[in-house]
Design a protein around this motif. Structure first.
Motif, PDB file in Angstrom:
ATOM      1  N   GLN A 257       0.836  -1.193   0.000  1.00 64.39           N
ATOM      2  CA  GLN A 257       0.000   0.000   0.000  1.00 64.39           C
ATOM      3  C   GLN A 257       0.877   1.250   0.000  1.00 64.39           C
ATOM      4  O   GLN A 257       1.867   1.308   0.724  1.00 64.39           O
ATOM      5  CB  GLN A 257      -0.893  -0.014   1.247  1.00 64.39           C
TER       6      GLN A 257
ATOM      7  N   PRO B 255      -4.643   6.319   2.346  1.00 60.74           N
ATOM      8  CA  PRO B 255      -4.247   5.412   1.270  1.00 60.74           C
ATOM      9  C   PRO B 255      -4.308   6.132  -0.079  1.00 60.74           C
ATOM     10  O   PRO B 255      -5.245   6.896  -0.335  1.00 60.74           O
ATOM     11  CB  PRO B 255      -5.291   4.299   1.332  1.00 60.74           C
TER      12      PRO B 255
ATOM     13  N   LYS C 296      -1.674   1.314  -4.820  1.00 61.13           N
ATOM     14  CA  LYS C 296      -0.783   0.182  -4.552  1.00 61.13           C
ATOM     15  C   LYS C 296       0.471   0.336  -5.396  1.00 61.13           C
ATOM     16  O   LYS C 296       0.441   1.024  -6.418  1.00 61.13           O
ATOM     17  CB  LYS C 296      -1.468  -1.127  -4.957  1.00 61.13           C
TER      18      LYS C 296
ATOM     19  N   ASP D 233      -5.760  -5.697   2.457  1.00 63.61           N
ATOM     20  CA  ASP D 233      -4.450  -5.178   2.122  1.00 63.61           C
ATOM     21  C   ASP D 233      -3.428  -6.315   2.137  1.00 63.61           C
ATOM     22  O   ASP D 233      -2.626  -6.482   1.213  1.00 63.61           O
ATOM     23  CB  ASP D 233      -4.092  -4.155   3.216  1.00 63.61           C
TER      24      ASP D 233
ATOM     25  N   ARG E  17      -3.718  -9.140  -0.737  1.00 61.55           N
ATOM     26  CA  ARG E  17      -3.048  -8.881  -2.016  1.00 61.55           C
ATOM     27  C   ARG E  17      -1.529  -8.902  -1.839  1.00 61.55           C
ATOM     28  O   ARG E  17      -0.799  -9.415  -2.682  1.00 61.55           O
ATOM     29  CB  ARG E  17      -3.488  -7.533  -2.563  1.00 61.55           C
TER      30      ARG E  17
ATOM     31  N   GLN F 283      -9.381  -1.852  -0.842  1.00 51.63           N
ATOM     32  CA  GLN F 283      -8.100  -2.292  -0.289  1.00 51.63           C
ATOM     33  C   GLN F 283      -7.313  -3.141  -1.282  1.00 51.63           C
ATOM     34  O   GLN F 283      -6.088  -3.138  -1.272  1.00 51.63           O
ATOM     35  CB  GLN F 283      -8.334  -3.054   1.021  1.00 51.63           C
ATOM     36  N   TYR F 284      -8.001  -3.857  -2.159  1.00 50.32           N
ATOM     37  CA  TYR F 284      -7.267  -4.594  -3.189  1.00 50.32           C
ATOM     38  C   TYR F 284      -6.556  -3.616  -4.128  1.00 50.32           C
ATOM     39  O   TYR F 284      -5.389  -3.783  -4.462  1.00 50.32           O
ATOM     40  CB  TYR F 284      -8.203  -5.510  -3.992  1.00 50.32           C
ATOM     41  N   PHE F 285      -7.270  -2.576  -4.557  1.00 49.91           N
ATOM     42  CA  PHE F 285      -6.686  -1.650  -5.533  1.00 49.91           C
ATOM     43  C   PHE F 285      -5.901  -0.515  -4.884  1.00 49.91           C
ATOM     44  O   PHE F 285      -5.291   0.291  -5.586  1.00 49.91           O
ATOM     45  CB  PHE F 285      -7.786  -1.073  -6.429  1.00 49.91           C
ATOM     46  N   GLY F 286      -5.943  -0.432  -3.551  1.00 54.36           N
ATOM     47  CA  GLY F 286      -5.167   0.597  -2.868  1.00 54.36           C
ATOM     48  C   GLY F 286      -5.839   1.959  -2.820  1.00 54.36           C
ATOM     49  O   GLY F 286      -5.187   2.957  -2.559  1.00 54.36           O
ATOM     50  N   TRP F 287      -7.153   2.012  -3.092  1.00 54.87           N
ATOM     51  CA  TRP F 287      -7.844   3.300  -3.097  1.00 54.87           C
ATOM     52  C   TRP F 287      -8.009   3.856  -1.685  1.00 54.87           C
ATOM     53  O   TRP F 287      -7.949   3.113  -0.702  1.00 54.87           O
ATOM     54  CB  TRP F 287      -9.247   3.169  -3.687  1.00 54.87           C
ATOM     55  N   THR F 288      -8.289   5.148  -1.611  1.00 56.67           N
ATOM     56  CA  THR F 288      -8.678   5.749  -0.350  1.00 56.67           C
ATOM     57  C   THR F 288     -10.030   5.181   0.050  1.00 56.67           C
ATOM     58  O   THR F 288     -10.933   5.089  -0.777  1.00 56.67           O
ATOM     59  CB  THR F 288      -8.815   7.279  -0.514  1.00 56.67           C
ATOM     60  N   TRP F 289     -10.172   4.750   1.305  1.00 55.45           N
ATOM     61  CA  TRP F 289     -11.437   4.146   1.721  1.00 55.45           C
ATOM     62  C   TRP F 289     -11.786   4.629   3.123  1.00 55.45           C
ATOM     63  O   TRP F 289     -10.948   5.191   3.825  1.00 55.45           O
ATOM     64  CB  TRP F 289     -11.357   2.623   1.708  1.00 55.45           C
TER      65      TRP F 289
END
Lengths: 148, 137, 409
Positions: free
Chosen positions: B27, B35, B38, C69, C72, C300-306
């Motif tokens: 991350q 975040p 990735k 996270d 992946r 969380q798979y793609f690393g986006w802000t969540w």
């Protein structure tokens, strides 16, 4: 990716087979099916019986009873319809069909009446309308035992 | 294949970073922990006969080759058809921006724009709904 | 009171695993069909989820990284994507079923057909996610779900022969007229629904939404070791009530109306009302959990802000995923699909997702680069490994048993 094809095809095949209703090839199959039907019908009738008893004791509300009896009635009609639409394979099966059918008809009649009464808000009448439920359930259960 | 942190001279002896275990798929977060993306892939540059990681690559164009096989080709094809103009190269975060490598890769995120989809979703969907500007907490 | 409020995340998470609409019906069905003979499986699943929830929560608190996270990062993009697909299908199917569950609970109170309530349920879930604070949300629905304690009161009022019950629990026997594969099918269904993957996704992400730090490990532990057992206790009470009222009558449970029948028999209208309120809160809580989990896993798979703690504008893609999940779930149920069947079939996908979810947690919880001295101790590792083996066995056996028994008929 080609490695996925064979398992996928197998899966589709298994799903397709699982989806088909097995047809009754012999009197024996038919008897077993009748026993299963009696068991499922007894379950619906017993559900209604417990509900009606709760209604008589003032333990359940109208909307709840309406849903409960409606679903029991629907389940029973499905089970009965499924069985009666099945082709009896031979002479023995005809006798089984007649006995089971008669009992299913009685059960369906009572549950239909209960559903109608509860929809009209006649909660107080339920114990009277459903007074035969225990006896019908008993007979369905003993039919299940005898045939299985 | 070893790659270097932000400044090769600051590296503690014996604490090499492995691209596979410390960088790929990790991350990326801003300084405040938000975040960002990735590490979908790494840009490697050859210098003096050795390979150095020079940037973090982001987005489906970077990820697709790593998914391999038909799935990878599918993602790449879908991505190509959605991108108009440009050379289709994935957005990159130069390694100079990296501030630390730990459970996540911390970068200096000032003026960093790596996700067109986020901007589009914000401007066209979420931003238009009432209350989108206020944190529910 | 403060202590009780501190465990609401654990309670709300456990509600999604133990008393969501599929489990309400499954627990009741199992109780009605097998009496107390499958209680051991419920307890086995409960211990498993406690072990892994504690691990996932500890990793989230110490390293700040939520579970997907890690999935992946440890499994790579390809296997991670397989897990994402499977988990998302489980979560979406369950979300759809929960919306129907909320609507069914309202139908039992209002006598208005449930399909009419489904869109309202979907909208209300979205509004809560959009506007209500995370802590407020988990407190309201976690604590309201505890109203299902009415099932415990019902069991107590039915005053069973406790010695006999204990005997049935400790020396379980497959009923003589029941085939063994079907018994095993329901055993696995109970186990994997206790350990559904979206629980750890929600629990670890929720911990990060609440800004857990390494100093909050006590909070993590009381959530895992008190919150989840409370959820399990509710499932146990529902199963017991069915075992006492419906099992002797030979009723097989297919509908929510039959699940609450024992409270009506034991406690009358008031008990029935409380049970329906509890069912509403539990299914609503599970709908929140699954809707948020859809967003968490994808982001969380793609690393986006969540996250729902920040303003929605700042996590636009996350909120779009949640919105699409809710719309898809609502649409799916409006086709008239049987919601209980939907959750049963989601087992297929859960079978794939379970090992791929719990393995990365176990690996990272042992990684000292993430965890420092908070890495797994011996007990956590022994339990974690034992459960990983059980999860694998369940995953392998789930599909063949499902076909062999025609999904437990």
């Amino acid at each position: 990716m080609n490695a996925w094809r064979a398992p996928a095809a197998a899966l589709v095949l298994v799903l397709a087979c699982a989806g088909c209703a097995s047809s009754s090839r012999s009197d024996e199959d038919y008897r077993r099916k009748a026993a299963k039907t009696a068991e499922a019908a007894a379950s619906a009738v017993r559900t209604a019986e417990i509900g009606v008893r709760a209604a008589g004791d003032g333990k359940a509300t109208g909307p709840y009873l309406s849903a409960l009896l409606n679903e029991a009635d629907k389940d029973l009609n499905e089970v009965a319809g499924g069985f009666m639409s099945r082709q009896p394979p031979g002479g023995d099966a005809d006798k089984v069909r007649e006995r089971t059918g008669k009992l299913l008809d009685q059960a369906v009649d009572v549950l239909d009446d209960l559903r109608i009464a509860v929809r009209r808000g006649q909660i107080g009448r339920l114990p009277e309308v459903g007074k035969d439920l225990p006896q019908i359930a008993d007979r369905l259960e003993s039919l299940d035992k005898e045939l299985a | 294949m070893t790659t270097h942190g932000p400044d090769p001279h600051e590296r503690v002896q014996g604490h090499a970073y492995s691209a596979r275990f410390h960088l790929l798929d990790r991350q990326v977060v801003a300084g405040d922990g938000t975040p960002i993306c990735k590490v979908d892939d790494l840009e490697l540059t050859g210098r003096d006969g050795r390979l150095y990681a020079t940037a973090v690559l982001v987005g489906p164009a970077a990820l697709a080759p790593r998914l391999r096989g038909r799935l990878g080709r599918l993602v790449a094809a879908a991505h190509r058809r959605l991108v108009v103009g440009g050379d289709g190269a994935p957005p990159r975060i130069p390694l100079e921006r990296v501030r630390g490598i730990g459970a996540a890769v911390t970068v200096d995120a000032r003026d960093l724009r790596v996700h067109a989809l986020e901007d589009w979703c914000r401007d066209n969907v979420v931003g238009r709904l009432p209350g989108a500007r206020h944190a529910a907490g | 009171m403060k202590r009780l409020l501190a465990v609401t995340l654990g309670i709300l998470t456990a509600i999604g695993g133990f008393v969501d609409i599929g489990d309400l019906v499954a627990s009741s069905l199992v109780g009605a069909r097998y009496g107390f003979a499958l209680v051991w499986m419920l307890l086995l699943g409960l211990v498993g989820i406690c072990v892994y929830a504690e691990m996932a929560g500890r990793v989230a608190a110490v390293s700040g990284r939520p579970t997907f996270d890690l999935v992946r990062e440890r499994l790579g993009p390809r296997v991670g994507l397989a897990n994402l697909t499977a988990s998302l299908l489980v979560t979406l199917l369950t979300l759809a079923a929960e919306l129907a569950g909320v609507a069914l609970a309202v139908e039992l109170v209002s006598a208005v057909p449930y399909l009419l309530w489904v869109p309202a349920a979907g909208l209300l879930v979205w509004l809560v996610i959009w506007r209500v604070r995370f802590e407020t949300m988990e407190r309201i629905f976690g604590l309201l779900g505890l109203v299902l304690i009415v099932f415990i009161v019902a069991v107590w009022r039915l005053s069973p022969d406790w010695g006999d019950v204990l005997h049935q629990v400790t020396a379980p026997k497959v009923p003589a007229d029941e085939p063994v594969p079907t018994y095993l099918y329901y055993a696995i269904a109970l186990f994997s629904s206790a350990m559904t993957p979206y629980e750890v996704f929600f629990f670890s992400s929720g911990g990060i939404e609440e800004r857990w730090k390494a100093t909050d490990l006590a909070t993590v532990r009381i959530n895992a070791f008190i919150g989840f057992p409370l959820g399990g206790l509710l499932a146990l009470a529902i199963m017991s009530a069915a075992a006492l009222v419906l099992n002797p009558a030979g009723v097989s449970v297919d509908h929510l109306s039959q699940v609450v029948l024992p409270t009506s028999v034991a406690l009358g209208k008031f008990g029935l009302g409380l049970a329906l309120l509890g069912v509403f809160a539990a299914t609503f809580g599970a709908a929140l959990e699954t809707a948020l989990s859809s967003g968490y896993t994808v982001a969380q798979y793609f690393g986006w802000t969540w996250g729902k703690s920040a303003a929605p504008r700042r996590a636009a893609r996350f909120h779009v995923v949640v919105l699409v999940a809710l719309l898809a779930g609502t649409a799916l149920i409006l086709t008239g699909l049987d919601p209980v069947k939907v959750t049963e079939y989601s087992l297929i996908f859960a079978a794939v997702a379970l090992p791929l979810t719990y393995l990365p947690i176990l690996v990272v919880a042992n990684d000292r680069e993430y965890m420092g001295e908070r890495a797994n101790g011996r007990l956590a590792n022994v339990m974690g490994t034992v459960y990983l083996v059980i999860v694998l066995l369940a995953a392998v056996a789930a599909l063949p048993l499902m076909f062999a028994t025609k999904a437990g008929q």
